[in-house]
Design a protein around this motif. Structure first.
Motif, PDB file in Angstrom:
ATOM      1  N   ALA A  16       5.936  69.641 -32.201  1.00  0.00           N
ATOM      2  CA  ALA A  16       7.035  70.070 -31.345  1.00  0.00           C
ATOM      3  C   ALA A  16       7.167  71.589 -31.407  1.00  0.00           C
ATOM      4  O   ALA A  16       6.946  72.194 -32.457  1.00  0.00           O
ATOM      5  CB  ALA A  16       8.342  69.415 -31.798  1.00  0.00           C
ATOM      6  N   PRO A  17       7.494  72.246 -30.303  1.00  0.00           N
ATOM      7  CA  PRO A  17       7.639  73.705 -30.333  1.00  0.00           C
ATOM      8  C   PRO A  17       8.829  74.130 -31.181  1.00  0.00           C
ATOM      9  O   PRO A  17       9.774  73.358 -31.403  1.00  0.00           O
ATOM     10  CB  PRO A  17       7.851  74.065 -28.854  1.00  0.00           C
ATOM     11  CG  PRO A  17       8.385  72.823 -28.234  1.00  0.00           C
ATOM     12  CD  PRO A  17       7.765  71.686 -28.971  1.00  0.00           C
ATOM     13  N   ARG A  84       3.184  72.473 -23.957  1.00  0.00           N
ATOM     14  CA  ARG A  84       1.976  72.152 -24.739  1.00  0.00           C
ATOM     15  C   ARG A  84       1.102  73.381 -24.959  1.00  0.00           C
ATOM     16  O   ARG A  84       0.506  73.537 -26.025  1.00  0.00           O
ATOM     17  CB  ARG A  84       1.179  71.064 -24.021  1.00  0.00           C
ATOM     18  CG  ARG A  84       0.015  70.515 -24.832  1.00  0.00           C
ATOM     19  CD  ARG A  84      -0.633  69.339 -24.123  1.00  0.00           C
ATOM     20  NE  ARG A  84      -1.788  68.833 -24.844  1.00  0.00           N
ATOM     21  CZ  ARG A  84      -1.736  67.934 -25.820  1.00  0.00           C
ATOM     22  NH1 ARG A  84      -0.552  67.455 -26.189  1.00  0.00           N
ATOM     23  NH2 ARG A  84      -2.831  67.514 -26.429  1.00  0.00           N
ATOM     24  N   PHE A  85       1.019  74.246 -23.957  1.00  0.00           N
ATOM     25  CA  PHE A  85       0.171  75.443 -24.056  1.00  0.00           C
ATOM     26  C   PHE A  85       0.991  76.679 -23.667  1.00  0.00           C
ATOM     27  O   PHE A  85       0.699  77.316 -22.643  1.00  0.00           O
ATOM     28  CB  PHE A  85      -1.055  75.311 -23.151  1.00  0.00           C
ATOM     29  CG  PHE A  85      -1.825  74.035 -23.335  1.00  0.00           C
ATOM     30  CD1 PHE A  85      -2.613  73.844 -24.442  1.00  0.00           C
ATOM     31  CD2 PHE A  85      -1.741  73.030 -22.383  1.00  0.00           C
ATOM     32  CE1 PHE A  85      -3.342  72.671 -24.618  1.00  0.00           C
ATOM     33  CE2 PHE A  85      -2.460  71.851 -22.540  1.00  0.00           C
ATOM     34  CZ  PHE A  85      -3.259  71.671 -23.664  1.00  0.00           C
ATOM     35  N   PRO A  86       1.996  77.041 -24.452  1.00  0.00           N
ATOM     36  CA  PRO A  86       2.870  78.155 -24.046  1.00  0.00           C
ATOM     37  C   PRO A  86       2.152  79.489 -23.943  1.00  0.00           C
ATOM     38  O   PRO A  86       2.383  80.252 -23.012  1.00  0.00           O
ATOM     39  CB  PRO A  86       3.942  78.175 -25.145  1.00  0.00           C
ATOM     40  CG  PRO A  86       3.326  77.466 -26.303  1.00  0.00           C
ATOM     41  CD  PRO A  86       2.405  76.439 -25.736  1.00  0.00           C
ATOM     42  N   GLY A 192       1.171  87.111 -27.587  1.00  0.00           N
ATOM     43  CA  GLY A 192      -0.038  86.946 -28.382  1.00  0.00           C
ATOM     44  C   GLY A 192       0.257  86.767 -29.863  1.00  0.00           C
ATOM     45  O   GLY A 192      -0.345  85.911 -30.530  1.00  0.00           O
ATOM     46  N   VAL A 193       1.168  87.578 -30.396  1.00  0.00           N
ATOM     47  CA  VAL A 193       1.517  87.470 -31.811  1.00  0.00           C
ATOM     48  C   VAL A 193       2.145  86.111 -32.110  1.00  0.00           C
ATOM     49  O   VAL A 193       1.811  85.449 -33.107  1.00  0.00           O
ATOM     50  CB  VAL A 193       2.463  88.616 -32.214  1.00  0.00           C
ATOM     51  CG1 VAL A 193       3.023  88.390 -33.614  1.00  0.00           C
ATOM     52  CG2 VAL A 193       1.738  89.952 -32.162  1.00  0.00           C
ATOM     53  N   ILE A 194       3.058  85.678 -31.251  1.00  0.00           N
ATOM     54  CA  ILE A 194       3.694  84.375 -31.453  1.00  0.00           C
ATOM     55  C   ILE A 194       2.663  83.250 -31.404  1.00  0.00           C
ATOM     56  O   ILE A 194       2.705  82.307 -32.199  1.00  0.00           O
ATOM     57  CB  ILE A 194       4.797  84.150 -30.401  1.00  0.00           C
ATOM     58  CG1 ILE A 194       5.988  85.068 -30.689  1.00  0.00           C
ATOM     59  CG2 ILE A 194       5.258  82.693 -30.374  1.00  0.00           C
ATOM     60  CD1 ILE A 194       7.076  85.002 -29.647  1.00  0.00           C
ATOM     61  N   GLY A 195       1.713  83.351 -30.478  1.00  0.00           N
ATOM     62  CA  GLY A 195       0.665  82.337 -30.398  1.00  0.00           C
ATOM     63  C   GLY A 195      -0.179  82.286 -31.655  1.00  0.00           C
ATOM     64  O   GLY A 195      -0.495  81.198 -32.151  1.00  0.00           O
ATOM     65  N   VAL A 197       0.703  83.329 -34.709  1.00  0.00           N
ATOM     66  CA  VAL A 197       1.515  82.842 -35.822  1.00  0.00           C
ATOM     67  C   VAL A 197       1.686  81.334 -35.748  1.00  0.00           C
ATOM     68  O   VAL A 197       1.576  80.620 -36.753  1.00  0.00           O
ATOM     69  CB  VAL A 197       2.894  83.545 -35.818  1.00  0.00           C
ATOM     70  CG1 VAL A 197       3.834  82.898 -36.835  1.00  0.00           C
ATOM     71  CG2 VAL A 197       2.734  85.028 -36.134  1.00  0.00           C
ATOM     72  N   ARG A 198       1.940  80.830 -34.553  1.00  0.00           N
ATOM     73  CA  ARG A 198       2.102  79.384 -34.397  1.00  0.00           C
ATOM     74  C   ARG A 198       0.809  78.648 -34.724  1.00  0.00           C
ATOM     75  O   ARG A 198       0.831  77.577 -35.337  1.00  0.00           O
ATOM     76  CB  ARG A 198       2.538  79.076 -32.960  1.00  0.00           C
ATOM     77  CG  ARG A 198       2.775  77.603 -32.676  1.00  0.00           C
ATOM     78  CD  ARG A 198       3.790  77.020 -33.597  1.00  0.00           C
ATOM     79  NE  ARG A 198       4.125  75.652 -33.236  1.00  0.00           N
ATOM     80  CZ  ARG A 198       4.780  74.810 -34.015  1.00  0.00           C
ATOM     81  NH1 ARG A 198       5.164  75.195 -35.231  1.00  0.00           N
ATOM     82  NH2 ARG A 198       5.063  73.585 -33.615  1.00  0.00           N
ATOM     83  N   LEU A 199      -0.314  79.234 -34.336  1.00  0.00           N
ATOM     84  CA  LEU A 199      -1.599  78.602 -34.614  1.00  0.00           C
ATOM     85  C   LEU A 199      -1.877  78.563 -36.109  1.00  0.00           C
ATOM     86  O   LEU A 199      -2.409  77.575 -36.634  1.00  0.00           O
ATOM     87  CB  LEU A 199      -2.716  79.356 -33.889  1.00  0.00           C
ATOM     88  CG  LEU A 199      -4.130  78.781 -33.990  1.00  0.00           C
ATOM     89  CD1 LEU A 199      -4.188  77.401 -33.340  1.00  0.00           C
ATOM     90  CD2 LEU A 199      -5.122  79.714 -33.339  1.00  0.00           C
ATOM     91  N   SER A 200      -1.533  79.634 -36.814  1.00  0.00           N
ATOM     92  CA  SER A 200      -1.823  79.705 -38.249  1.00  0.00           C
ATOM     93  C   SER A 200      -0.873  78.853 -39.078  1.00  0.00           C
ATOM     94  O   SER A 200      -1.212  78.451 -40.195  1.00  0.00           O
ATOM     95  CB  SER A 200      -1.762  81.160 -38.731  1.00  0.00           C
ATOM     96  OG  SER A 200      -0.449  81.680 -38.567  1.00  0.00           O
TER      97      SER A 200
END
Length: 225
Positions: A16-17, A84-86, A192-195, A197-200
């Protein structure tokens, strides 16, 4: 011979986001809403209308209808894919808006201005759709995030003509469009930074442990003496 049963495929649940993911597409959407109304003024003919020699109908079609048409085309994609792909939605949205304001800033005629407004609308619609989709999927702070962004959206629409008029009267309407470019670059960096961080920080479930016996159980060996 004992055969180890095959391991069933692992399916990872969609996480969930979290509330801070909204800031990427949300910032882009707010900039786009501001640019929607920044070409107008409350007390008469705007600078962009005067410089291009546009009639009221032409300004309506180029300035408003073209923008809203682009937003209407892109908003469904943002709503369907944004939760799903923000990052994958927000980055192209900011790029479309960036290209749109750049075309509007350097437009030599109304036709190029119309193309720029359509591109800006596409970016704004996709970002707004992704913001709404993310907000609806939140498990925490949903009401607070929705209220804050709704208030900021209305404020952006209202302040657009006011700030746009002040800048246009001082240095021209093109500067209003150019002023959005550094803000959009910031939105791209934030997204980009949020993406990343969320990925890591995404939790990756460990593969299930196989409880099968790799070797056959010990037993008496067949054979004669």
């Amino acid at each position: 011979m004992y055969v180890t049963p095959p391991t069933p495929p692992v399916t990872r649940p969609v996480a969930a986001p979290v509330w801070w993911q909204v800031f990427g597409p949300g910032l882009t959407a707010l900039i786009g809403l501001f640019m929607l109304t920044a070409i107008y003024r409350f007390d008469g003919m705007s600078e962009i209308q005067r410089d291009f020699g546009l009639s009221d109908v032409s300004l309506l079609l180029i300035g408003l209808v073209a923008y809203l048409a682009g937003a209407a085309l892109a908003a469904p994609a943002g709503l369907l894919l944004g939760a799903r792909f923000p990052t994958a939605v927000a980055v192209p949205a900011a790029c479309f808006l960036l290209l749109g304001v750049a075309l509007a800033a350097f437009a030599p005629a109304g036709g190029v201005l119309a193309i720029g407004r359509v591109l800006s609308g596409l970016g704004t619609g996709a970002a707004a759709g992704a913001t709404v989709a993310l907000t609806l999927k939140l498990r925490q702070l949903r009401a607070a995030i929705a209220g804050v962004f709704a208030a900021l959206a209305v404020l952006s629409l209202v302040l657009g003509p006011v700030i746009g008029q002040l800048i246009s009267e001082a240095v021209g309407f093109r500067v209003v469009q150019l002023a959005a470019i550094p803000l959009l670059l910031i939105a791209l960096v934030v997204t980009g930074v949020i993406g990343l961080v969320r990925l890591s920080t995404a939790k990756r479930p460990a593969p299930p442990v196989s409880y099968g016996m790799p070797y056959p159980p010990p037993g008496p060996q067949s054979g004669g003496v």
